[in-house]
Every structure is written in C-alpha cells, then in structure tokens.
Design a protein around this motif. Structure first.
Motif, PDB file in Angstrom:
ATOM      1  N   LEU A  16       4.457 -53.412  80.567  1.00  0.00           N
ATOM      2  CA  LEU A  16       3.180 -53.275  81.281  1.00  0.00           C
ATOM      3  C   LEU A  16       3.170 -52.013  82.141  1.00  0.00           C
ATOM      4  CD1 LEU A  16       0.446 -54.760  81.995  1.00  0.00           C
ATOM      5  CD2 LEU A  16       1.651 -55.516  84.055  1.00  0.00           C
ATOM      6  N   MET A  17       4.274 -51.693  82.782  1.00  0.00           N
ATOM      7  CA  MET A  17       4.341 -50.506  83.637  1.00  0.00           C
ATOM      8  C   MET A  17       4.222 -49.221  82.811  1.00  0.00           C
ATOM      9  SD  MET A  17       4.423 -51.410  86.806  1.00  0.00           S
ATOM     10  CE  MET A  17       3.135 -52.496  86.231  1.00  0.00           C
ATOM     11  N   VAL A  18       4.737 -49.229  81.593  1.00  0.00           N
ATOM     12  CA  VAL A  18       4.554 -48.082  80.694  1.00  0.00           C
ATOM     13  C   VAL A  18       3.065 -47.918  80.389  1.00  0.00           C
ATOM     14  CG1 VAL A  18       5.015 -47.172  78.373  1.00  0.00           C
ATOM     15  CG2 VAL A  18       6.864 -48.217  79.699  1.00  0.00           C
ATOM     16  N   SER A  19       2.399 -49.026  80.066  1.00  0.00           N
ATOM     17  CA  SER A  19       0.966 -48.986  79.797  1.00  0.00           C
ATOM     18  C   SER A  19       0.211 -48.451  81.012  1.00  0.00           C
ATOM     19  CB  SER A  19       0.472 -50.391  79.439  1.00  0.00           C
ATOM     20  OG  SER A  19      -0.932 -50.431  79.353  1.00  0.00           O
ATOM     21  N   TYR A  20       0.542 -48.963  82.187  1.00  0.00           N
ATOM     22  CA  TYR A  20      -0.139 -48.556  83.420  1.00  0.00           C
ATOM     23  C   TYR A  20       0.067 -47.069  83.708  1.00  0.00           C
ATOM     24  CZ  TYR A  20      -1.555 -48.703  88.332  1.00  0.00           C
ATOM     25  OH  TYR A  20      -2.177 -48.475  89.533  1.00  0.00           O
ATOM     26  N   TYR A  21       1.299 -46.610  83.559  1.00  0.00           N
ATOM     27  CA  TYR A  21       1.611 -45.203  83.805  1.00  0.00           C
ATOM     28  C   TYR A  21       0.787 -44.290  82.878  1.00  0.00           C
ATOM     29  CZ  TYR A  21       4.228 -40.831  83.882  1.00  0.00           C
ATOM     30  OH  TYR A  21       4.571 -39.504  83.968  1.00  0.00           O
ATOM     31  N   TYR A  22       0.780 -44.624  81.602  1.00  0.00           N
ATOM     32  CA  TYR A  22       0.063 -43.772  80.652  1.00  0.00           C
ATOM     33  C   TYR A  22      -1.449 -43.961  80.731  1.00  0.00           C
ATOM     34  CZ  TYR A  22       4.305 -41.876  78.818  1.00  0.00           C
ATOM     35  OH  TYR A  22       5.485 -41.189  78.713  1.00  0.00           O
ATOM     36  N   PHE A  23      -1.900 -45.112  81.192  1.00  0.00           N
ATOM     37  CA  PHE A  23      -3.333 -45.286  81.451  1.00  0.00           C
ATOM     38  C   PHE A  23      -3.794 -44.261  82.478  1.00  0.00           C
ATOM     39  CE2 PHE A  23      -6.410 -47.235  84.451  1.00  0.00           C
ATOM     40  CZ  PHE A  23      -7.535 -47.168  83.639  1.00  0.00           C
ATOM     41  N   HIS A  24      -3.038 -44.118  83.565  1.00  0.00           N
ATOM     42  CA  HIS A  24      -3.408 -43.158  84.612  1.00  0.00           C
ATOM     43  C   HIS A  24      -3.224 -41.716  84.148  1.00  0.00           C
ATOM     44  CE1 HIS A  24      -4.692 -45.615  87.911  1.00  0.00           C
ATOM     45  NE2 HIS A  24      -3.760 -46.483  87.571  1.00  0.00           N
ATOM     46  N   LYS A  25      -2.206 -41.486  83.365  1.00  0.00           N
ATOM     47  CA  LYS A  25      -1.977 -40.139  82.848  1.00  0.00           C
ATOM     48  C   LYS A  25      -3.137 -39.706  81.942  1.00  0.00           C
ATOM     49  CE  LYS A  25       1.918 -37.500  81.262  1.00  0.00           C
ATOM     50  NZ  LYS A  25       2.906 -37.044  82.168  1.00  0.00           N
ATOM     51  N   LEU A  26      -3.573 -40.582  81.065  1.00  0.00           N
ATOM     52  CA  LEU A  26      -4.702 -40.279  80.177  1.00  0.00           C
ATOM     53  C   LEU A  26      -5.996 -40.171  80.963  1.00  0.00           C
ATOM     54  CD1 LEU A  26      -3.829 -42.601  77.179  1.00  0.00           C
ATOM     55  CD2 LEU A  26      -3.716 -40.100  77.214  1.00  0.00           C
ATOM     56  N   ASP A  27      -6.166 -41.022  81.975  1.00  0.00           N
ATOM     57  CA  ASP A  27      -7.382 -40.969  82.800  1.00  0.00           C
ATOM     58  C   ASP A  27      -7.466 -39.655  83.570  1.00  0.00           C
ATOM     59  OD1 ASP A  27      -9.762 -42.370  83.828  1.00  0.00           O
ATOM     60  OD2 ASP A  27      -8.681 -42.255  85.755  1.00  0.00           O
ATOM     61  N   ALA A  28      -6.331 -39.198  84.091  1.00  0.00           N
ATOM     62  CA  ALA A  28      -6.316 -37.923  84.821  1.00  0.00           C
ATOM     63  C   ALA A  28      -6.651 -36.765  83.898  1.00  0.00           C
ATOM     64  CB  ALA A  28      -4.947 -37.701  85.465  1.00  0.00           C
ATOM     65  N   ALA A  29      -6.142 -36.806  82.673  1.00  0.00           N
ATOM     66  CA  ALA A  29      -6.451 -35.750  81.710  1.00  0.00           C
ATOM     67  C   ALA A  29      -7.927 -35.780  81.321  1.00  0.00           C
ATOM     68  CB  ALA A  29      -5.583 -35.916  80.456  1.00  0.00           C
ATOM     69  N   LYS A  30      -8.483 -36.981  81.217  1.00  0.00           N
ATOM     70  CA  LYS A  30      -9.898 -37.124  80.873  1.00  0.00           C
ATOM     71  C   LYS A  30     -10.777 -36.553  81.999  1.00  0.00           C
ATOM     72  CE  LYS A  30     -11.330 -41.299  80.546  1.00  0.00           C
ATOM     73  NZ  LYS A  30     -11.757 -42.662  80.192  1.00  0.00           N
ATOM     74  N   GLU A  31     -10.381 -36.799  83.253  1.00  0.00           N
ATOM     75  CA  GLU A  31     -11.149 -36.299  84.391  1.00  0.00           C
ATOM     76  C   GLU A  31     -11.092 -34.769  84.492  1.00  0.00           C
ATOM     77  OE1 GLU A  31      -9.976 -38.322  87.950  1.00  0.00           O
ATOM     78  OE2 GLU A  31     -10.670 -40.258  87.195  1.00  0.00           O
ATOM     79  N   LYS A  32      -9.960 -34.175  84.074  1.00  0.00           N
ATOM     80  CA  LYS A  32      -9.833 -32.712  84.097  1.00  0.00           C
ATOM     81  C   LYS A  32     -10.778 -32.067  83.093  1.00  0.00           C
ATOM     82  CE  LYS A  32      -5.111 -32.159  85.697  1.00  0.00           C
ATOM     83  NZ  LYS A  32      -3.761 -31.718  85.339  1.00  0.00           N
TER      84      LYS A  32
END
Length: 126
Positions: free
Chosen positions: A108-124
């Motif tokens: 779950l923590m892997v999913s959470y980490y990459y969820f935020h990583k992808l979200d940050a890239a999407k916002e950029k």
C-alpha cells in the motif's frame, strides 16, 4: 513516468485484489466468519469491513475519484492493516498472521508513494 505508472498500478492492483476482490468473494464463507469470530469481533463487523474495503479499493483504482477521497481510502487501509496486526497479536501472539498485514501495508505504501509522484508530475504539466 512509465516506470512510476508500472509501480503504481502493480501495487494498486495488488491491493485491489487482496482488499477488494478476495473479501468480496470470500466474506460469507464459514472460514471468513470463523476468522472474525476468532478475533472476538461480531459477524456484522466483518460485513461492514468488507463493504468499506470494496469502497476503498474502488476509490483507489478509479482515476476520476477526487484526490481527497483517495487520501481517505489510503488512511482507512493503513488503520485496517495496523488493527489487523494488533488483533492477531492480541489473540494469537507473534506469528505469520501478525506480520502479514505489514507486508500488505508495504505494498500500500508503494501505491501511495507513486500516487503522489504521478500526481505531482500531472500538476507540473497542467
């Protein structure tokens, strides 16, 4: 970003299978009901838990779900795994059942980490 998407979806689908599909298919079996009773919980608690698990995994895998709701789903699963480990330890002592929730929590923590990583890239890019 391809590697990040692969890690996100692999870990998220793993959670979807463990916390959504499996409980939905097995929650009414005698083995599942006995597992809930063994830990000292009433049967209705197991039923409610399955409903919330299914809602939680749907929130994680449906891309259109708002970020805030996904955060609540992640938090709910963290509590679920922590309390599962505590319950197993309190009833059965140290054993595989006590540590297995931590393995799923790591996924779950892997999913959470990459969820935020992808979200940050999407916002950029937005």
């Amino acid at each position: 970003m391809k590697k990040e998407k692969i890690f996100f979806w692999t870990s998220t689908i793993t959670i979807f299978m463990f916390e959504g599909v499996m409980p939905a298919l097995t929650s009414q079996s005698e083995m599942a009901k006995e597992g809930i009773r063994h830990l000292g919980y009433p049967e209705y608690f197991g039923n409610a838990l399955v409903v919330f698990k299914i809602l939680g995994v749907l929130a994680l895998v449906i891309p259109q779900v708002p970020k805030t709701l996904k955060e609540w789903a992640y938090a709910g699963f963290v509590f679920d795994f922590l309390f599962a480990a505590i319950s197993h330890y309190a009833v059965d002592g140290l054993g595989v059942q006590t540590f297995f929730p931590f393995v799923v929590l790591a996924v779950l923590m892997v999913s959470y980490y990459y969820f935020h990583k992808l979200d940050a890239a999407k916002e950029k890019t937005a």
